[in-house]
Design an enzyme around this catalytic site. Structure first.
Site, mmCIF file in Angstrom:
data_model
loop_
_atom_site.group_PDB
_atom_site.id
_atom_site.type_symbol
_atom_site.label_atom_id
_atom_site.label_comp_id
_atom_site.label_asym_id
_atom_site.label_seq_id
_atom_site.Cartn_x
_atom_site.Cartn_y
_atom_site.Cartn_z
ATOM 1 N N LYS A 200 0.808 -1.227 0.000
ATOM 2 C CA LYS A 200 0.000 0.000 0.000
ATOM 3 C C LYS A 200 0.840 1.276 0.000
ATOM 4 C CE LYS A 200 -4.123 -1.976 2.053
ATOM 5 N NZ LYS A 200 -5.143 -1.963 3.089
ATOM 6 N N ASP B 236 -9.884 2.724 2.106
ATOM 7 C CA ASP B 236 -9.938 2.203 3.484
ATOM 8 C C ASP B 236 -10.380 3.299 4.452
ATOM 9 O OD1 ASP B 236 -9.051 -0.380 2.948
ATOM 10 O OD2 ASP B 236 -6.930 0.125 3.244
HETATM 11 P P1 NAP Z 1 0.967 -4.219 9.065
HETATM 12 O O1 NAP Z 1 1.369 -2.993 8.329
HETATM 13 O O2 NAP Z 1 1.776 -5.456 8.917
HETATM 14 O O3 NAP Z 1 0.940 -3.826 10.641
HETATM 15 C C1 NAP Z 1 0.700 -4.774 11.617
HETATM 16 C C2 NAP Z 1 0.563 -4.107 12.990
HETATM 17 O O4 NAP Z 1 0.169 -5.135 13.910
HETATM 18 C C3 NAP Z 1 1.853 -3.506 13.522
HETATM 19 O O5 NAP Z 1 1.558 -2.344 14.242
HETATM 20 C C4 NAP Z 1 2.358 -4.593 14.477
HETATM 21 O O6 NAP Z 1 3.110 -4.081 15.562
HETATM 22 C C5 NAP Z 1 1.061 -5.117 15.016
HETATM 23 N N1 NAP Z 1 1.182 -6.467 15.539
HETATM 24 C C6 NAP Z 1 1.430 -7.596 14.826
HETATM 25 N N2 NAP Z 1 1.476 -8.651 15.656
HETATM 26 C C7 NAP Z 1 1.266 -8.179 16.907
HETATM 27 C C8 NAP Z 1 1.182 -8.782 18.193
HETATM 28 N N3 NAP Z 1 1.339 -10.093 18.346
HETATM 29 N N4 NAP Z 1 0.924 -8.000 19.258
HETATM 30 C C9 NAP Z 1 0.755 -6.666 19.112
HETATM 31 N N5 NAP Z 1 0.823 -6.026 17.921
HETATM 32 C C10 NAP Z 1 1.083 -6.780 16.839
HETATM 33 O O7 NAP Z 1 -0.524 -4.652 8.722
HETATM 34 P P2 NAP Z 1 -1.711 -3.733 8.129
HETATM 35 O O8 NAP Z 1 -1.606 -3.669 6.651
HETATM 36 O O9 NAP Z 1 -1.758 -2.453 8.873
HETATM 37 O O10 NAP Z 1 -2.993 -4.645 8.460
HETATM 38 C C11 NAP Z 1 -3.472 -4.771 9.802
HETATM 39 C C12 NAP Z 1 -4.812 -5.495 9.794
HETATM 40 O O11 NAP Z 1 -5.798 -4.746 9.091
HETATM 41 C C13 NAP Z 1 -4.798 -6.858 9.102
HETATM 42 O O12 NAP Z 1 -5.449 -7.789 9.938
HETATM 43 C C14 NAP Z 1 -5.615 -6.651 7.844
HETATM 44 O O13 NAP Z 1 -6.301 -7.830 7.437
HETATM 45 C C15 NAP Z 1 -6.588 -5.606 8.296
HETATM 46 N N6 NAP Z 1 -7.210 -4.851 7.178
HETATM 47 C C16 NAP Z 1 -8.559 -4.823 7.102
HETATM 48 C C17 NAP Z 1 -9.191 -4.112 6.107
HETATM 49 C C18 NAP Z 1 -10.677 -4.120 6.017
HETATM 50 O O14 NAP Z 1 -11.222 -3.640 5.027
HETATM 51 N N7 NAP Z 1 -11.365 -4.616 7.017
HETATM 52 C C19 NAP Z 1 -8.438 -3.398 5.166
HETATM 53 C C20 NAP Z 1 -7.057 -3.448 5.266
HETATM 54 C C21 NAP Z 1 -6.442 -4.169 6.284
HETATM 55 P P3 NAP Z 1 4.723 -3.894 15.461
HETATM 56 O O15 NAP Z 1 4.953 -2.534 14.881
HETATM 57 O O16 NAP Z 1 5.146 -4.000 16.885
HETATM 58 O O17 NAP Z 1 5.241 -5.012 14.611
#
Ligand code: NAP
Length: 484
Positions: free
Chosen positions: A279, A315
Protein backbone atom coordinates in the site's frame (compact mmCIF):
# COMPACT_ATOMS: atom_id res chain seq x y z
CA UNK A 1 -11.90 -20.59 -23.62
CA UNK A 2 -12.20 -24.32 -23.02
CA UNK A 3 -11.36 -25.76 -19.62
CA UNK A 4 -9.22 -28.89 -19.54
CA UNK A 5 -9.24 -30.72 -16.20
CA UNK A 6 -5.87 -32.38 -15.73
CA UNK A 7 -6.31 -35.72 -14.00
CA UNK A 8 -3.90 -37.15 -11.45
CA UNK A 9 -5.17 -40.73 -11.66
CA UNK A 10 -3.22 -43.91 -10.98
CA UNK A 11 -5.80 -46.48 -12.13
CA UNK A 12 -8.39 -46.77 -14.91
CA UNK A 13 -11.20 -46.55 -12.31
CA UNK A 14 -9.78 -43.34 -10.84
CA UNK A 15 -9.35 -41.88 -14.32
CA UNK A 16 -12.95 -42.60 -15.33
CA UNK A 17 -14.32 -41.36 -11.99
CA UNK A 18 -12.22 -38.19 -12.41
CA UNK A 19 -13.56 -37.68 -15.93
CA UNK A 20 -17.16 -38.02 -14.74
CA UNK A 21 -16.52 -35.53 -11.95
CA UNK A 22 -14.78 -33.15 -14.37
CA UNK A 23 -17.80 -33.28 -16.66
CA UNK A 24 -20.18 -32.66 -13.75
CA UNK A 25 -18.12 -29.65 -12.62
CA UNK A 26 -18.15 -28.14 -16.11
CA UNK A 27 -14.89 -29.16 -17.84
CA UNK A 28 -14.90 -29.23 -21.65
CA UNK A 29 -12.21 -31.87 -21.87
CA UNK A 30 -9.71 -33.55 -19.63
CA UNK A 31 -6.05 -34.35 -19.77
CA UNK A 32 -5.21 -37.96 -19.09
CA UNK A 33 -1.68 -38.08 -17.72
CA UNK A 34 -0.81 -41.57 -18.93
CA UNK A 35 2.62 -41.15 -17.32
CA UNK A 36 0.98 -41.11 -13.87
CA UNK A 37 -1.04 -44.32 -14.41
CA UNK A 38 0.32 -47.40 -12.62
CA UNK A 39 -0.76 -49.59 -15.55
CA UNK A 40 -1.32 -47.90 -18.91
CA UNK A 41 -4.82 -49.35 -19.40
CA UNK A 42 -5.83 -46.95 -22.13
CA UNK A 43 -8.07 -49.62 -23.68
CA UNK A 44 -10.22 -49.54 -20.52
CA UNK A 45 -10.28 -45.78 -20.26
CA UNK A 46 -10.55 -44.21 -23.70
CA UNK A 47 -13.54 -46.15 -25.13
CA UNK A 48 -15.51 -45.33 -21.94
CA UNK A 49 -14.54 -41.65 -21.71
CA UNK A 50 -17.47 -39.35 -20.87
CA UNK A 51 -15.86 -36.26 -22.41
CA UNK A 52 -13.08 -35.49 -24.93
CA UNK A 53 -9.60 -36.51 -23.82
CA UNK A 54 -6.14 -35.08 -24.39
CA UNK A 55 -3.57 -37.82 -23.76
CA UNK A 56 -0.15 -36.95 -22.39
CA UNK A 57 2.69 -39.27 -21.41
CA UNK A 58 5.14 -36.76 -19.99
CA UNK A 59 8.71 -38.17 -19.81
CA UNK A 60 10.93 -37.63 -16.79
CA UNK A 61 13.24 -35.48 -18.89
CA UNK A 62 10.38 -32.97 -19.23
CA UNK A 63 9.18 -33.04 -15.62
CA UNK A 64 6.73 -35.97 -15.99
CA UNK A 65 6.51 -39.46 -14.54
CA UNK A 66 7.13 -41.75 -17.53
CA UNK A 67 10.21 -43.82 -16.76
CA UNK A 68 10.23 -46.24 -19.73
CA UNK A 69 12.05 -45.90 -23.02
CA UNK A 70 11.16 -43.34 -25.68
CA UNK A 71 10.06 -46.17 -27.92
CA UNK A 72 7.60 -47.41 -25.28
CA UNK A 73 6.35 -43.90 -24.65
CA UNK A 74 5.69 -43.08 -28.28
CA UNK A 75 4.08 -46.50 -28.64
CA UNK A 76 1.73 -45.60 -25.80
CA UNK A 77 0.80 -42.32 -27.48
CA UNK A 78 0.21 -44.12 -30.79
CA UNK A 79 -2.01 -46.58 -28.92
CA UNK A 80 -3.97 -43.66 -27.44
CA UNK A 81 -4.54 -42.26 -30.94
CA UNK A 82 -5.64 -45.66 -32.22
CA UNK A 83 -8.15 -45.89 -29.35
CA UNK A 84 -9.68 -42.55 -30.38
CA UNK A 85 -7.94 -39.95 -28.20
CA UNK A 86 -9.26 -36.53 -29.24
CA UNK A 87 -5.94 -34.75 -28.70
CA UNK A 88 -2.42 -35.95 -28.11
CA UNK A 89 0.33 -33.91 -26.47
CA UNK A 90 3.87 -34.50 -27.71
CA UNK A 91 6.95 -32.66 -26.47
CA UNK A 92 8.64 -30.42 -29.02
CA UNK A 93 11.92 -32.14 -28.15
CA UNK A 94 10.50 -35.63 -28.93
CA UNK A 95 9.93 -37.39 -32.29
CA UNK A 96 6.37 -37.18 -33.56
CA UNK A 97 6.47 -39.66 -36.40
CA UNK A 98 3.88 -42.12 -35.11
CA UNK A 99 0.38 -42.69 -36.51
CA UNK A 100 -2.01 -40.21 -34.94
CA UNK A 101 -5.31 -41.13 -36.57
CA UNK A 102 -7.80 -38.32 -36.01
CA UNK A 103 -6.14 -37.03 -32.83
CA UNK A 104 -5.21 -33.36 -32.94
CA UNK A 105 -1.59 -32.66 -32.15
CA UNK A 106 -0.57 -30.37 -29.30
CA UNK A 107 3.16 -29.67 -29.28
CA UNK A 108 4.46 -28.78 -25.84
CA UNK A 109 7.46 -27.28 -24.08
CA UNK A 110 7.88 -27.27 -20.31
CA UNK A 111 10.33 -25.46 -18.10
CA UNK A 112 9.75 -25.90 -14.37
CA UNK A 113 12.69 -23.67 -13.45
CA UNK A 114 11.72 -20.44 -15.19
CA UNK A 115 11.20 -18.74 -18.54
CA UNK A 116 13.99 -19.55 -21.05
CA UNK A 117 15.79 -16.50 -22.42
CA UNK A 118 14.73 -17.49 -25.95
CA UNK A 119 11.15 -18.52 -25.19
CA UNK A 120 9.75 -16.38 -28.02
CA UNK A 121 11.94 -18.08 -30.64
CA UNK A 122 11.17 -21.52 -29.18
CA UNK A 123 7.46 -20.76 -29.58
CA UNK A 124 8.02 -19.51 -33.14
CA UNK A 125 9.84 -22.73 -34.07
CA UNK A 126 7.09 -24.79 -32.47
CA UNK A 127 4.51 -23.01 -34.59
CA UNK A 128 6.37 -24.00 -37.74
CA UNK A 129 5.49 -27.65 -37.01
CA UNK A 130 1.92 -26.90 -38.11
CA UNK A 131 0.54 -28.54 -34.95
CA UNK A 132 -3.07 -27.88 -33.99
CA UNK A 133 -1.83 -25.96 -30.95
CA UNK A 134 1.45 -24.97 -29.35
CA UNK A 135 1.71 -25.22 -25.56
CA UNK A 136 4.50 -23.44 -23.71
CA UNK A 137 4.42 -23.95 -19.94
CA UNK A 138 7.03 -22.15 -17.86
CA UNK A 139 7.41 -21.40 -14.17
CA UNK A 140 6.72 -17.71 -13.56
CA UNK A 141 9.15 -16.77 -10.77
CA UNK A 142 7.86 -13.25 -10.43
CA UNK A 143 5.75 -10.58 -12.07
CA UNK A 144 8.35 -9.92 -14.78
CA UNK A 145 7.97 -13.53 -15.98
CA UNK A 146 4.19 -13.20 -15.86
CA UNK A 147 4.30 -10.03 -17.95
CA UNK A 148 6.63 -11.68 -20.48
CA UNK A 149 4.43 -14.77 -20.84
CA UNK A 150 1.32 -12.59 -21.21
CA UNK A 151 3.03 -10.75 -24.07
CA UNK A 152 3.91 -14.09 -25.67
CA UNK A 153 0.28 -15.22 -25.44
CA UNK A 154 -0.80 -11.93 -27.04
CA UNK A 155 1.70 -12.47 -29.88
CA UNK A 156 0.61 -16.06 -30.55
CA UNK A 157 -3.15 -15.55 -30.14
CA UNK A 158 -5.30 -18.67 -30.63
CA UNK A 159 -2.34 -20.72 -31.91
CA UNK A 160 -0.73 -20.68 -28.49
CA UNK A 161 -1.53 -22.06 -25.07
CA UNK A 162 0.85 -20.19 -22.80
CA UNK A 163 0.83 -21.51 -19.26
CA UNK A 164 2.47 -19.51 -16.49
CA UNK A 165 3.09 -22.06 -13.74
CA UNK A 166 3.16 -21.20 -10.03
CA UNK A 167 1.24 -18.66 -7.99
CA UNK A 168 2.67 -15.68 -9.90
CA UNK A 169 1.21 -17.06 -13.11
CA UNK A 170 -2.41 -17.42 -12.04
CA UNK A 171 -3.72 -14.28 -13.81
CA UNK A 172 -2.67 -15.69 -17.19
CA UNK A 173 -4.33 -19.06 -16.50
CA UNK A 174 -7.59 -17.16 -15.94
CA UNK A 175 -7.37 -14.27 -18.40
CA UNK A 176 -5.59 -16.02 -21.29
CA UNK A 177 -8.68 -15.92 -23.50
CA UNK A 178 -8.36 -12.12 -23.64
CA UNK A 179 -5.44 -12.76 -26.01
CA UNK A 180 -7.08 -15.69 -27.76
CA UNK A 181 -5.76 -18.61 -25.66
CA UNK A 182 -8.08 -21.48 -26.57
CA UNK A 183 -7.66 -23.61 -23.46
CA UNK A 184 -6.74 -23.44 -19.78
CA UNK A 185 -5.72 -26.34 -17.56
CA UNK A 186 -7.49 -26.86 -14.23
CA UNK A 187 -6.98 -29.19 -11.31
CA UNK A 188 -9.96 -31.41 -10.58
CA UNK A 189 -10.01 -30.02 -7.05
CA UNK A 190 -7.68 -28.15 -4.70
CA UNK A 191 -4.78 -30.45 -3.83
CA UNK A 192 -4.93 -32.61 -6.98
CA UNK A 193 -2.82 -30.34 -9.20
CA UNK A 194 -0.67 -31.96 -11.89
CA UNK A 195 1.39 -28.76 -12.28
CA UNK A 196 2.15 -25.88 -9.88
CA UNK A 197 -0.45 -23.10 -9.75
CA UNK A 198 -3.35 -24.89 -11.44
CA UNK A 199 -6.64 -23.34 -10.38
CA UNK A 200 -9.38 -25.75 -9.23
CA UNK A 201 -11.94 -26.46 -11.94
CA UNK A 202 -14.92 -25.29 -9.92
CA UNK A 203 -13.27 -21.94 -9.21
CA UNK A 204 -12.49 -21.39 -12.91
CA UNK A 205 -16.09 -22.18 -13.80
CA UNK A 206 -17.97 -20.41 -11.02
CA UNK A 207 -15.83 -17.60 -9.66
CA UNK A 208 -13.87 -16.65 -12.76
CA UNK A 209 -16.32 -17.82 -15.43
CA UNK A 210 -13.41 -18.30 -17.81
CA UNK A 211 -15.49 -19.79 -20.58
CA UNK A 212 -17.04 -16.43 -21.41
CA UNK A 213 -13.84 -14.35 -21.25
CA UNK A 214 -12.98 -12.74 -24.58
CA UNK A 215 -10.85 -9.95 -26.02
CA UNK A 216 -13.24 -7.30 -24.66
CA UNK A 217 -13.24 -8.57 -21.08
CA UNK A 218 -12.03 -5.86 -18.69
CA UNK A 219 -9.45 -7.10 -16.19
CA UNK A 220 -9.04 -6.07 -12.55
CA UNK A 221 -6.84 -7.57 -9.86
CA UNK A 222 -5.90 -7.55 -6.21
CA UNK A 223 -2.17 -7.10 -5.95
CA UNK A 224 -0.34 -8.23 -2.81
CA UNK A 225 1.62 -10.95 -1.10
CA UNK A 226 -0.01 -13.07 0.15
CA UNK A 227 -3.20 -12.84 -1.95
CA UNK A 228 -4.28 -16.48 -2.11
CA UNK A 229 -6.91 -16.04 0.61
CA UNK A 230 -8.34 -12.70 -0.50
CA UNK A 231 -12.12 -12.57 -0.47
CA UNK A 232 -12.19 -9.83 -3.10
CA UNK A 233 -12.25 -12.05 -6.25
CA UNK A 234 -15.42 -13.83 -5.15
CA UNK A 235 -17.15 -10.54 -4.32
CA UNK A 236 -16.11 -8.52 -7.39
CA UNK A 237 -16.69 -11.33 -9.90
CA UNK A 238 -20.12 -11.95 -8.46
CA UNK A 239 -20.97 -8.27 -8.75
CA UNK A 240 -19.71 -8.11 -12.36
CA UNK A 241 -21.80 -11.14 -13.22
CA UNK A 242 -24.99 -9.88 -11.59
CA UNK A 243 -24.64 -6.54 -13.36
CA UNK A 244 -23.97 -8.24 -16.70
CA UNK A 245 -20.51 -6.62 -16.97
CA UNK A 246 -17.88 -8.32 -19.12
CA UNK A 247 -15.17 -7.97 -16.48
CA UNK A 248 -13.11 -10.26 -14.25
CA UNK A 249 -11.10 -9.75 -11.09
CA UNK A 250 -8.05 -11.95 -10.41
CA UNK A 251 -5.45 -12.49 -7.69
CA UNK A 252 -2.09 -11.02 -8.59
CA UNK A 253 0.76 -12.11 -6.37
CA UNK A 254 3.48 -9.52 -6.59
CA UNK A 255 6.58 -9.12 -4.48
CA UNK A 256 7.62 -5.81 -5.99
CA UNK A 257 5.21 -2.88 -6.17
CA UNK A 258 7.63 -1.17 -8.57
CA UNK A 259 6.41 -3.55 -11.31
CA UNK A 260 2.94 -2.00 -11.21
CA UNK A 261 3.10 -0.21 -14.56
CA UNK A 262 4.65 -3.17 -16.41
CA UNK A 263 1.89 -5.40 -15.05
CA UNK A 264 -0.88 -3.00 -15.94
CA UNK A 265 0.43 -2.83 -19.49
CA UNK A 266 1.14 -6.55 -19.97
CA UNK A 267 -2.18 -7.68 -18.50
CA UNK A 268 -4.21 -4.72 -19.77
CA UNK A 269 -5.56 -4.06 -16.27
CA UNK A 270 -8.27 -1.43 -15.73
CA UNK A 271 -7.94 -1.27 -11.98
CA UNK A 272 -6.29 -2.83 -8.95
CA UNK A 273 -6.91 -3.30 -5.30
CA UNK A 274 -3.61 -3.04 -3.44
CA UNK A 275 -3.04 -4.97 -0.26
CA UNK A 276 -0.30 -6.09 2.16
CA UNK A 277 2.58 -5.24 1.82
CA UNK A 278 2.35 -2.79 -1.11
CA UNK A 279 0.00 0.00 0.00
CA UNK A 280 2.81 2.43 0.70
CA UNK A 281 5.38 1.32 -1.88
CA UNK A 282 2.85 1.55 -4.70
CA UNK A 283 2.44 5.31 -4.24
CA UNK A 284 5.77 5.97 -5.99
CA UNK A 285 4.39 4.46 -9.22
CA UNK A 286 1.22 6.59 -9.36
CA UNK A 287 0.61 9.45 -11.78
CA UNK A 288 -2.01 11.02 -9.53
CA UNK A 289 -3.06 10.49 -5.93
CA UNK A 290 -6.25 11.50 -4.12
CA UNK A 291 -6.21 13.62 -0.98
CA UNK A 292 -6.21 10.59 1.35
CA UNK A 293 -3.24 8.99 -0.42
CA UNK A 294 -1.36 12.27 -0.22
CA UNK A 295 -2.20 12.56 3.47
CA UNK A 296 -1.55 8.97 4.53
CA UNK A 297 1.13 7.96 2.03
CA UNK A 298 -0.82 4.75 1.37
CA UNK A 299 -3.05 3.71 -1.54
CA UNK A 300 -5.33 0.67 -1.71
CA UNK A 301 -6.87 1.41 -5.12
CA UNK A 302 -5.45 2.06 -8.57
CA UNK A 303 -7.65 3.10 -11.46
CA UNK A 304 -6.13 3.04 -14.94
CA UNK A 305 -7.41 5.82 -17.16
CA UNK A 306 -5.85 6.64 -20.55
CA UNK A 307 -2.70 4.83 -19.46
CA UNK A 308 -2.41 6.92 -16.29
CA UNK A 309 -2.35 5.33 -12.85
CA UNK A 310 -4.71 7.10 -10.46
CA UNK A 311 -4.33 6.19 -6.80
CA UNK A 312 -7.01 6.34 -4.14
CA UNK A 313 -7.46 5.17 -0.59
CA UNK A 314 -10.90 3.76 0.12
CA UNK A 315 -9.94 2.20 3.48
CA UNK A 316 -10.09 5.58 5.22
CA UNK A 317 -13.51 6.81 4.06
CA UNK A 318 -14.91 3.28 4.52
CA UNK A 319 -13.73 3.08 8.12
CA UNK A 320 -14.81 6.68 8.83
CA UNK A 321 -18.31 6.04 7.45
CA UNK A 322 -18.62 2.91 9.60
CA UNK A 323 -17.33 4.68 12.73
CA UNK A 324 -19.49 7.78 12.15
CA UNK A 325 -22.64 5.69 11.78
CA UNK A 326 -21.78 3.66 14.90
CA UNK A 327 -21.09 6.89 16.81
CA UNK A 328 -24.44 8.31 15.75
CA UNK A 329 -26.15 5.12 16.96
CA UNK A 330 -24.32 5.37 20.30
CA UNK A 331 -24.25 9.08 20.97
CA UNK A 332 -26.48 10.69 18.32
CA UNK A 333 -23.43 12.56 17.00
CA UNK A 334 -20.27 11.76 15.04
CA UNK A 335 -16.68 11.24 16.18
CA UNK A 336 -15.77 14.93 16.34
CA UNK A 337 -14.06 15.77 19.65
CA UNK A 338 -14.06 12.15 20.86
CA UNK A 339 -11.01 10.43 22.38
CA UNK A 340 -9.86 7.74 19.92
CA UNK A 341 -7.25 5.04 20.58
CA UNK A 342 -5.71 3.35 17.54
CA UNK A 343 -3.87 0.11 18.28
CA UNK A 344 -1.00 -0.60 15.87
CA UNK A 345 1.33 1.44 13.69
CA UNK A 346 1.19 -0.44 10.37
CA UNK A 347 -0.53 0.61 7.16
CA UNK A 348 -4.10 0.37 8.43
CA UNK A 349 -3.39 2.02 11.79
CA UNK A 350 -1.66 4.89 9.95
CA UNK A 351 -4.63 5.37 7.63
CA UNK A 352 -7.24 5.23 10.38
CA UNK A 353 -5.34 7.51 12.76
CA UNK A 354 -5.02 10.04 9.95
CA UNK A 355 -8.73 9.73 9.12
CA UNK A 356 -9.88 10.06 12.72
CA UNK A 357 -7.74 13.15 13.17
CA UNK A 358 -9.26 14.65 10.05
CA UNK A 359 -12.74 13.89 11.42
CA UNK A 360 -11.83 16.00 14.45
CA UNK A 361 -11.24 13.20 16.96
CA UNK A 362 -8.43 13.44 19.53
CA UNK A 363 -6.19 10.52 18.56
CA UNK A 364 -3.68 8.35 20.46
CA UNK A 365 -1.56 5.64 18.86
CA UNK A 366 -0.38 2.68 20.94
CA UNK A 367 1.84 0.10 19.31
CA UNK A 368 3.59 -3.02 20.54
CA UNK A 369 6.88 -1.59 19.29
CA UNK A 370 6.75 1.71 21.15
CA UNK A 371 9.27 3.63 19.03
CA UNK A 372 7.40 2.82 15.82
CA UNK A 373 4.10 4.03 17.30
CA UNK A 374 5.72 7.18 18.65
CA UNK A 375 7.33 7.97 15.28
CA UNK A 376 4.01 7.53 13.49
CA UNK A 377 2.17 9.70 16.03
CA UNK A 378 4.73 12.45 15.63
CA UNK A 379 4.52 12.23 11.84
CA UNK A 380 0.72 12.51 11.90
CA UNK A 381 0.63 15.13 14.66
CA UNK A 382 -1.35 12.95 17.10
CA UNK A 383 -0.60 11.68 20.60
CA UNK A 384 0.84 8.34 21.65
CA UNK A 385 0.63 5.98 24.56
CA UNK A 386 2.51 2.93 25.75
CA UNK A 387 0.98 -0.36 24.66
CA UNK A 388 0.66 -1.59 28.25
CA UNK A 389 -0.83 1.72 29.47
CA UNK A 390 -3.31 2.26 26.63
CA UNK A 391 -6.31 2.13 29.00
CA UNK A 392 -5.07 5.32 30.71
CA UNK A 393 -6.04 7.23 27.57
CA UNK A 394 -9.70 6.59 28.64
CA UNK A 395 -10.73 6.23 24.99
CA UNK A 396 -14.30 6.56 23.71
CA UNK A 397 -13.35 5.03 20.37
CA UNK A 398 -11.00 2.04 20.05
CA UNK A 399 -9.71 0.73 16.72
CA UNK A 400 -7.76 -2.49 16.31
CA UNK A 401 -5.34 -1.67 13.52
CA UNK A 402 -3.03 -4.58 14.34
CA UNK A 403 -3.23 -8.01 12.78
CA UNK A 404 -3.80 -9.63 16.19
CA UNK A 405 -6.85 -11.90 16.10
CA UNK A 406 -6.42 -12.76 12.44
CA UNK A 407 -6.65 -16.43 11.44
CA UNK A 408 -4.89 -18.78 12.02
CA UNK A 409 -4.06 -17.10 15.37
CA UNK A 410 -7.70 -16.22 16.05
CA UNK A 411 -8.80 -16.27 19.65
CA UNK A 412 -6.21 -13.62 20.55
CA UNK A 413 -6.97 -9.98 21.21
CA UNK A 414 -4.69 -6.94 21.24
CA UNK A 415 -6.58 -5.49 24.24
CA UNK A 416 -7.47 -6.65 27.75
CA UNK A 417 -11.26 -7.07 28.17
CA UNK A 418 -11.12 -4.43 30.94
CA UNK A 419 -10.35 -1.77 28.29
CA UNK A 420 -13.92 -1.82 27.01
CA UNK A 421 -16.83 0.26 28.40
CA UNK A 422 -20.50 0.53 27.54
CA UNK A 423 -20.11 4.10 26.37
CA UNK A 424 -17.71 3.21 23.57
CA UNK A 425 -17.50 2.70 19.81
CA UNK A 426 -15.13 -0.06 18.68
CA UNK A 427 -13.85 -1.10 15.25
CA UNK A 428 -11.84 -4.22 14.47
CA UNK A 429 -10.15 -4.02 11.06
CA UNK A 430 -9.40 -7.77 11.15
CA UNK A 431 -11.99 -9.58 9.05
CA UNK A 432 -10.84 -13.20 9.00
CA UNK A 433 -12.46 -14.35 11.22
CA UNK A 434 -15.33 -11.95 11.40
CA UNK A 435 -16.14 -12.50 15.07
CA UNK A 436 -12.87 -11.81 16.84
CA UNK A 437 -12.20 -11.98 20.57
CA UNK A 438 -11.60 -8.22 20.49
CA UNK A 439 -15.16 -7.65 19.21
CA UNK A 440 -16.69 -10.24 21.57
CA UNK A 441 -15.09 -8.53 24.57
CA UNK A 442 -16.25 -5.11 23.34
CA UNK A 443 -19.82 -6.31 22.81
CA UNK A 444 -19.90 -8.01 26.20
CA UNK A 445 -19.02 -4.66 27.76
CA UNK A 446 -21.97 -3.11 25.87
CA UNK A 447 -19.88 -1.12 23.35
CA UNK A 448 -21.14 -0.36 19.82
CA UNK A 449 -18.92 -2.65 17.74
CA UNK A 450 -18.17 -2.56 14.00
CA UNK A 451 -16.52 -5.57 12.40
CA UNK A 452 -13.85 -5.79 9.71
CA UNK A 453 -16.29 -7.26 7.16
CA UNK A 454 -18.36 -4.07 7.35
CA UNK A 455 -15.24 -2.00 6.62
CA UNK A 456 -14.09 -4.45 3.92
CA UNK A 457 -17.40 -4.26 2.05
CA UNK A 458 -17.52 -0.48 2.26
CA UNK A 459 -13.97 -0.08 0.91
CA UNK A 460 -14.69 -2.59 -1.88
CA UNK A 461 -17.89 -0.75 -2.80
CA UNK A 462 -15.95 2.49 -3.04
CA UNK A 463 -13.37 0.82 -5.30
CA UNK A 464 -16.18 -0.43 -7.49
CA UNK A 465 -17.60 3.08 -7.72
CA UNK A 466 -14.23 4.40 -8.89
CA UNK A 467 -14.00 1.73 -11.59
CA UNK A 468 -17.61 1.31 -12.71
CA UNK A 469 -19.10 4.69 -11.84
CA UNK A 470 -21.84 3.10 -9.77
CA UNK A 471 -22.31 1.38 -6.45
CA UNK A 472 -22.46 -2.38 -5.91
CA UNK A 473 -26.08 -3.53 -5.71
CA UNK A 474 -27.39 -3.16 -2.15
CA UNK A 475 -28.70 -6.73 -2.09
CA UNK A 476 -25.21 -8.06 -2.89
CA UNK A 477 -23.65 -6.02 -0.09
CA UNK A 478 -26.33 -7.22 2.32
CA UNK A 479 -25.86 -10.82 1.25
CA UNK A 480 -22.08 -10.69 1.70
CA UNK A 481 -22.47 -8.84 4.99
CA UNK A 482 -24.30 -11.97 6.18
CA UNK A 483 -22.17 -14.62 4.55
CA UNK A 484 -18.53 -13.43 4.51
P1 NAP B 1 0.97 -4.22 9.07
O1 NAP B 1 1.37 -2.99 8.33
O2 NAP B 1 1.78 -5.46 8.92
O3 NAP B 1 0.94 -3.83 10.64
C1 NAP B 1 0.70 -4.77 11.62
C2 NAP B 1 0.56 -4.11 12.99
O4 NAP B 1 0.17 -5.13 13.91
C3 NAP B 1 1.85 -3.51 13.52
O5 NAP B 1 1.56 -2.34 14.24
C4 NAP B 1 2.36 -4.59 14.48
O6 NAP B 1 3.11 -4.08 15.56
C5 NAP B 1 1.06 -5.12 15.02
N1 NAP B 1 1.18 -6.47 15.54
C6 NAP B 1 1.43 -7.60 14.83
N2 NAP B 1 1.48 -8.65 15.66
C7 NAP B 1 1.27 -8.18 16.91
C8 NAP B 1 1.18 -8.78 18.19
N3 NAP B 1 1.34 -10.09 18.35
N4 NAP B 1 0.92 -8.00 19.26
C9 NAP B 1 0.76 -6.67 19.11
N5 NAP B 1 0.82 -6.03 17.92
C10 NAP B 1 1.08 -6.78 16.84
O7 NAP B 1 -0.52 -4.65 8.72
P2 NAP B 1 -1.71 -3.73 8.13
O8 NAP B 1 -1.61 -3.67 6.65
O9 NAP B 1 -1.76 -2.45 8.87
O10 NAP B 1 -2.99 -4.65 8.46
C11 NAP B 1 -3.47 -4.77 9.80
C12 NAP B 1 -4.81 -5.49 9.79
O11 NAP B 1 -5.80 -4.75 9.09
C13 NAP B 1 -4.80 -6.86 9.10
O12 NAP B 1 -5.45 -7.79 9.94
C14 NAP B 1 -5.61 -6.65 7.84
O13 NAP B 1 -6.30 -7.83 7.44
C15 NAP B 1 -6.59 -5.61 8.30
N6 NAP B 1 -7.21 -4.85 7.18
C16 NAP B 1 -8.56 -4.82 7.10
C17 NAP B 1 -9.19 -4.11 6.11
C18 NAP B 1 -10.68 -4.12 6.02
O14 NAP B 1 -11.22 -3.64 5.03
N7 NAP B 1 -11.36 -4.62 7.02
C19 NAP B 1 -8.44 -3.40 5.17
C20 NAP B 1 -7.06 -3.45 5.27
C21 NAP B 1 -6.44 -4.17 6.28
P3 NAP B 1 4.72 -3.89 15.46
O15 NAP B 1 4.95 -2.53 14.88
O16 NAP B 1 5.15 -4.00 16.89
O17 NAP B 1 5.24 -5.01 14.61
Amino acid sequence: MMICASLRAETAEEALAGMREARRLGADLCELRADLLRRPELDRILPARPLPVLVTARPRWEGGGFAGSEEERLGLLAEACRLGADYVDVEFRAPRDFPRGNARLVISWHDYEGVPADVESIAARMRETGAFAVKVACAARGVADLARLARLQAALGPAGIIVAMGEFGEPLRILGARWGCPLTYASLRAGSETAPGQVPLEELVRTFQVRTIDARTEAYAVMGNPVAHSKSPVLFNDVFKRLGMNARYVRLRADDAGQLRALVEALGLRGLSVTIPHKQAVVASLDEADEVVRGTGAANTVTVRDGRLLGANTDVPAAMDALREAAVRKWSHGVYGMRALVLGAGGVARALAWGLKREGARVWIANRTFERGKALAEELGVEYARWENAAEVRPQIVVNGTSVGMAPADGESPAAPSLFRKDMVVLDTVYTPRRTKFLRDAREAGAEAVDGVDMFLRQADRQFRLWAGRSMPTEVLKEYARTL
